[in-house]
Every structure is written in C-alpha cells, then in structure tokens.
Design a protein around this motif. Structure first.
Motif, mmCIF file in Angstrom:
data_model
loop_
_atom_site.group_PDB
_atom_site.id
_atom_site.type_symbol
_atom_site.label_atom_id
_atom_site.label_comp_id
_atom_site.label_asym_id
_atom_site.label_seq_id
_atom_site.Cartn_x
_atom_site.Cartn_y
_atom_site.Cartn_z
ATOM 1 N N ALA A 148 9.685 -9.452 -7.928
ATOM 2 C CA ALA A 148 8.592 -10.250 -7.741
ATOM 3 C C ALA A 148 7.291 -9.401 -8.275
ATOM 4 C CB ALA A 148 8.526 -10.755 -6.446
ATOM 5 N N LEU A 149 7.309 -8.229 -8.020
ATOM 6 C CA LEU A 149 6.160 -7.379 -8.213
ATOM 7 C C LEU A 149 5.975 -7.365 -9.928
ATOM 8 C CD1 LEU A 149 4.003 -5.438 -7.449
ATOM 9 C CD2 LEU A 149 5.248 -3.704 -7.079
ATOM 10 N N ARG B 86 11.772 -7.668 -4.034
ATOM 11 C CA ARG B 86 10.421 -7.158 -3.800
ATOM 12 C C ARG B 86 9.947 -6.511 -5.262
ATOM 13 N NH1 ARG B 86 11.695 -4.034 -0.194
ATOM 14 N NH2 ARG B 86 11.142 -5.309 1.466
ATOM 15 N N TRP C 256 6.255 -15.663 -1.059
ATOM 16 C CA TRP C 256 5.794 -14.956 -2.240
ATOM 17 C C TRP C 256 6.855 -14.444 -3.080
ATOM 18 C CZ3 TRP C 256 6.386 -9.391 -3.500
ATOM 19 C CH2 TRP C 256 5.842 -9.100 -4.402
ATOM 20 N N PRO D 263 2.473 -11.398 -16.251
ATOM 21 C CA PRO D 263 2.653 -12.913 -16.474
ATOM 22 C C PRO D 263 3.507 -13.389 -17.655
ATOM 23 C CG PRO D 263 0.383 -12.327 -15.875
ATOM 24 C CD PRO D 263 1.218 -10.947 -16.090
ATOM 25 N N ALA E 199 7.043 -9.546 -12.068
ATOM 26 C CA ALA E 199 6.721 -10.765 -12.432
ATOM 27 C C ALA E 199 5.047 -10.981 -12.181
ATOM 28 C CB ALA E 199 7.489 -11.896 -11.905
ATOM 29 N N SER E 200 4.781 -10.478 -11.115
ATOM 30 C CA SER E 200 3.195 -10.753 -10.713
ATOM 31 C C SER E 200 2.290 -9.852 -11.602
ATOM 32 C CB SER E 200 3.102 -10.290 -9.307
ATOM 33 O OG SER E 200 3.849 -11.057 -8.458
ATOM 34 N N LEU E 201 2.791 -8.777 -12.010
ATOM 35 C CA LEU E 201 1.926 -7.881 -12.941
ATOM 36 C C LEU E 201 2.082 -8.178 -14.143
ATOM 37 C CD1 LEU E 201 2.575 -4.284 -11.073
ATOM 38 C CD2 LEU E 201 0.579 -5.649 -10.996
ATOM 39 N N ARG F 85 8.218 -16.317 -7.185
ATOM 40 C CA ARG F 85 8.024 -15.618 -8.430
ATOM 41 C C ARG F 85 9.167 -16.174 -9.495
ATOM 42 N NH1 ARG F 85 4.293 -14.986 -5.789
ATOM 43 N NH2 ARG F 85 3.642 -16.649 -6.996
#
Length: 372
Positions: A91-92, A88, A121, A98, A94-96, A125
């Motif tokens: 992935a957060l 969790r 989701w 790039p 990696a999302s924030l 990532r």
C-alpha cells in the motif's frame, strides 16, 4: 513483482515460484521481493528469477525508496502481495507511485473483520483482492472494507502433466513397497502437513471403525508428510498420532512415510486420497489427487465441497469417524467405482483447475481487462 516477505514455507510461499514459468509462457516478465535467505527467495531463483531481497520486513519499509527505484528501472507496473502483513509495504508503494496496480491474494481465509482505519487505508489501495474459493470470498466480503466488484474469486490451478499415470507396473510396485503398502492392499493415502487442523486424527479413528465394520477388506493407510517442525509439521502432534495408531491396533496397517518431494509420483502409488482438513481455504491436494485420476474422500467443510462431488469422490463430516469409515469402505470395496470417480476427477481438473487457466485469468486482471 511478487512480494512475499515470509520466512515460512507452505502453499502461500510456494505460489509465486509455481506460477512464474506459466507467467513467462504467457508473455509476462516476473520479478520477486523476498526475505534474504528465505525458502521463498530460493524458490524464486529456482524458477529463474533473481529476487530483490531484504533482511527483514522492517528493512523493506525503510528502504521503500530503493524498491520504488527498482520498480521504475524495470518498468514494473504490477505488484502482487501474498501475505496480509506485506500489504503495509504494498500500500505504501502504491501511495507513493500513483498508477501502480496492487493485487493481494488471500491464501489463508480471513477470520475476523478488518475495517479499522489502517485496514481501510491499506486495502483501499488494492486494485483487486483475489479469493481462492467461493467460501473465502464470502468471508472476504464480510471482513474487508471493499466493494464486491473488487473482490474476485480466482480458483488456484496446477499443471496436470506430472500427474498423468505412467509408472511401469514394477516401478509402481516398488514405490508402493517404499510407502509401506502390501501388494494386495488398497492404498488409502493422506498427504499434507501433519498438524491438528489437517484432520489426521479423524482419519485414523475412521480407519479403526473401518476395521470393525468391514474386516474382510484389505487396505493400508499411508500418511505422507514431514515428521518434524522443520518440515512444516507439528512434532508433538506426530508423536500423539503415532501413539493413537498403536492404541487402536493399527501399527501394521498405517505407515508414516515422512516428507516426499515427489508427490505427483506418489499419488500414482495410491488408490484413494483423503483430505480431512476441517477448514481448507481451497484444497490444492484435492485437485492434485484428481489430476492423478484418484478418487478423493474430503471433509464436508471449508472449500472442499466446491471441488469434490458425488461424481469425483465422497464427502464426510470432518469430526465423524463413522462417516469416514463408511465412505472409505464403499470405495475400498469397489475398484470400478474408484476408477470412474478418478477419471471424472481428472476431467474436471482439465476443465476448470489448470495452471494455464488460472494464470490467463490472473494476467487479464494485471492488464486491467474485464473478467470473463
């Protein structure tokens, strides 16, 4: 950065600190993120890394901006997670950010599908998911919402150097005595956490069958593993196992050695190593025993058959005491066979299961190089 927000202690939690020295040797600077006061954090410090720590998993999530700043300040481009619950946060991140390369090792072996929107989701990532055996990769392919090319089998590895035979005869004799092994007995060892899933029950039943089938053989069983919950074992199961050993009349032939921090040394005092776990995702104890040139009798299930074959040991059904008695009887009665299997096992570890080989493949993935 190795991300492991676990307050437990097992192979998964030991992994980051175990590979960090080899990562450094191969030119990579490692960092860690762990729970404050955890054994993971302590192990990272012992490996030469001062980890970033959080009080809880929840705190890590709401302090994600601080973690991103930490990554940026140290030019960290790779995050490697080791618990599915940590994905969790991974992935957060990696999302924030790039361009961050996110990896996850499935140390445990997934048991149910993870294809709901959240898992699509989080796993979406990932740069790569590592399976530690072909057995777990097959499960991962069925369970995770990822294409096959993003799930790679990457066997674990060990540094074989500490497992080289080298104990002087008198020191080995003293160690065997400390483990409860009589001078003239073949030492049959079972290292690992004492819990129902690790197969100690079938091993004890197999030893009882061995007494009946081959009464002329001189052997002694040694259980190496913690005897209490704070040592990773199931205390109620330990008591149950002790009772069963007594009921089978094996109290003089089976010794509970307790937790040992010197397993490579202890393996030199054993003659045969058993790994009866029903569902090993890999089997680190198997390759440790093989590195020590000890023949292995392993369960014919999980990933163990990927490591052990007729040239390095024997396999027995995980619920069949008769099969265990037969395999152990064959090895106990034949010291020359023990030696041949042990030497072949060490050769296999040197060829396929070294820490250097494992980390070389790992850093290739970190760097974005195609798999060899």
């Amino acid at each position: 950065m190795h991300l492991c927000l676990s307050d437990g202690w097992g192979g998964l939690e030991m992994y980051p600190a175990r590979i960090i020295p080899e990562l450094a040797r191969q030119g990579w600077e490692a960092h860690g993120l762990a729970l404050d006061g955890s054994r993971v954090a302590e192990s990272l410090v012992a490996a030469g890394v001062t980890p970033l720590t959080m009080a809880s998993r929840g705190q890590a999530l709401w302090r994600v901006r601080r973690i991103l700043a930490y990554l940026k300040a140290r030019e960290i481009e790779v995050v490697h997670c080791h618990k599915s619950s940590d994905l969790r946060l991974g992935a957060l991140l990696a999302s924030l950010r790039p361009g961050l390369r996110l990896f996850f090792t499935d140390h445990m072996g997934v048991t149910r599908p993870k294809r709901d929107p959240y898992h699509r989701w989080a796993y979406g990532r990932l740069t790569r998911l590592f399976s530690i055996s072909e057995t777990t990769r097959a499960r991962n392919l069925r369970a995770f919402p990822l294409p096959p090319e993003r799930i790679r089998r990457l066997y674990l590895g060990i540094d074989p150097a500490p497992y080289v035979a080298g104990l002087p005869a008198d020191e080995r004799l003293a160690l065997r005595a400390d483990l409860g092994v009589p001078e003239d007995a073949v030492a049959i060892g079972l290292p690992g956490r004492i819990t129902p899933g690790k197969g100690q029950r079938v091993w004890v039943e197999g030893l009882a069958r061995l007494v009946d089938a081959r009464p002329e053989l001189a052997w002694h069983g040694v259980l190496i593993g913690g005897l209490a919950a704070d040592e990773g074992s199931n205390a109620a199961f330990v008591a149950e196992l002790r009772d069963r050993v007594a009921a089978l009349g094996l109290s003089e032939r089976v010794h509970f050695a307790g937790f040992r921090g010197d397993l490579p040394r202890c393996l030199q005092a054993l003659d045969i190593v058993c790994v009866p776990s029903r569902n090993e995702a890999f089997g680190l104890t198997v390759i440790e025993a093989m590195a020590a040139a000890r023949p292995v009798v392993g369960a014919d299930s999980g990933a163990i058959p990927e490591l052990v074959d007729a040239s390095t040991g024997r396999l027995a059904a995980p619920e069949d005491p008769e099969a265990w008695a037969e395999a152990l009887g064959e090895l106990v009665a034949d010291p020359a066979l023990q030696y041949r299997l042990g030497q072949a096992g060490r050769a296999r570890v040197l060829e396929a299961f070294t820490l250097e080989r494992h980390v070389r493949a790992l850093v290739g993935e970190y760097a974005g190089e195609p798999a060899a």
